[in-house]
Design a protein around this motif. Sequence first.
Motif, short mmCIF file in Angstrom:
data_model
loop_
_atom_site.label_atom_id
_atom_site.label_comp_id
_atom_site.label_asym_id
_atom_site.label_seq_id
_atom_site.Cartn_x
_atom_site.Cartn_y
_atom_site.Cartn_z
N GLY A 299 1.88 -2.21 -9.27
CA GLY A 299 2.69 -1.17 -8.71
C GLY A 299 2.01 -0.70 -7.30
O GLY A 299 2.70 -0.68 -6.39
N ILE B 252 6.41 2.59 -10.76
CA ILE B 252 5.61 1.89 -11.61
C ILE B 252 4.23 2.34 -11.67
O ILE B 252 3.54 2.26 -12.55
N THR B 253 3.58 2.74 -10.56
CA THR B 253 2.40 3.05 -10.33
C THR B 253 1.89 4.43 -10.93
O THR B 253 1.14 4.44 -11.91
#
Length: 537
Positions: free
Chosen positions: A518, A378-379
């Motif tokens: 994230g 996600i990050t």
Amino acid sequence: MADRFSLLKILLRLIPEVQAQDPNSVRPIHGWQWFLVIAAIYSTAFLYGLDTTITADVQPAIIETFGQVGQLTWVGVGFPLGSVATILPIGYAFGIFNIKYFYLLSVIIFGAGSALCGAAPNMNALIVGRVIAGAGGAGMYLGVLNYVAVFTSLRERSLYSGLIGFIWGIGTIVGPVVGGGFASSSATWRWSFYINVVLLGLFAPALIFLAPQFQPRPGVSFLEKLMELDWFGIVLIASIFSLYVVALTFGGIEWAWNDNRFIAVIVVFGVLFITFIITQYFAIFTTKERRIFPGQFLRQRSIVLLYLGTAASASAIFVAVYYIPIFFQFAHNDTAIEASLRLFPFMMVTIFFVMVNGALLPVFGYYMPWYLLGGVFITVGASLMYTVNSETGKSNIYGYSILMAIGAGSIVQAGYSIAVAKVKPHEIQAAIGFINIAQLGSATISLTISGSIFQNVAFSNLEHILAGQEYSQEEIRTVISGTTSIVFQNMTPELKEAALKGIVQAMSKVYILVIASGGLIIISSCFMKMEKLFGKA
């Protein structure tokens, strides 16, 4: 095509079961009657997923009809707001009232809210309709879960339960496409909401005449059941979420940050929030068994971390669902239907990894690595989305969003099964409600924050770009609603290009929220136990 074959296999497995009249069955109807009932209740799960994302691609058309671009955020956030404000009392109500009657009441509320949205004469009516539909939708979804829990045996329950998530996921995937299709057609965006009423009417006979009844608390009067509800807590939690949305929706857009109205709303929000904490902790006007918020879980590290992971991963999904189509409409001049189709890779990968997690988590048992890797994906994906500009290629957007989808899909549903395994048997229902608040609450919170960021940054950029052009603030705000804006269409090519860059640059800022989400998942995973919860699958 592979998904079609998978669904066909599932349905083929269902047919023998709905036709067999097992004498040990937990349901009073069998065969074609049960098949019609299960199809009808699954249709409401589909509609709940559909309405969760259907406005992602119709917002420009709505603004074109009503104006009031400052209230644009409400169009998306109204539905999850109605759901999250009512999900806990609805869950409690299903445990004490006749589930058929309460489920049908939820269906009626959802249909009424949808009809109001379709016939809305102004933006305020549309927003109210979205909130009402959200409350009814939450009841429908919990009703489906309760029907499956009550009327299926342990042997078949996992299949029926798995289908709920699958069908809800299909609804979320096609939501932007359906909304965009109606918005681009002569039917107009209003049929994005009328379609709910039509589909409910189609399955209503099965729900009314065939769906079985179940009374969880026989012998207890209706009035006694009403008195059991934590009404003070219900009013407080609904007010808290509503004031939060009001503050961030109007703050910086309709109201200056130092406006007395904004300050008053924040103060009242803070007072009610503190009041809610105190009354729930000390069980004021209720009991610890009946309080609306399961506060006992705040003392359990694992459950709190699961809450954070679920909320953060759901935030990544909702931000992407609402802002990827808008990006393609601005940057690539896509129509509403074209922009919605661009979302397919993201949603399909998300659903695929939800299923992968559901299949593999019980096999290996360790849940901490899922959250760590999910947070990393996600990050990384959100960080790449933050670098996007008006010249970024379509394939880049697909690749960046798929990274986010892998991470979010891997953990967004995992909290339900893990939480159930971590709590005592009598706390299972409360644990599911706790994770529900994380998932639905994150939709309200993330869409409100991202909407505030986008509206404020885009307006600031456009105000600078259009300085000296004699445009009013309201005219500048209409440009944010989409490329169909009359003001945008009348701009010179040079101003159009500059305005597009300013809007897309503002859009990239919303991914700061996803980057933070994230990062929160990664940090939370580091505090999770490296334990194996599940035995042999």
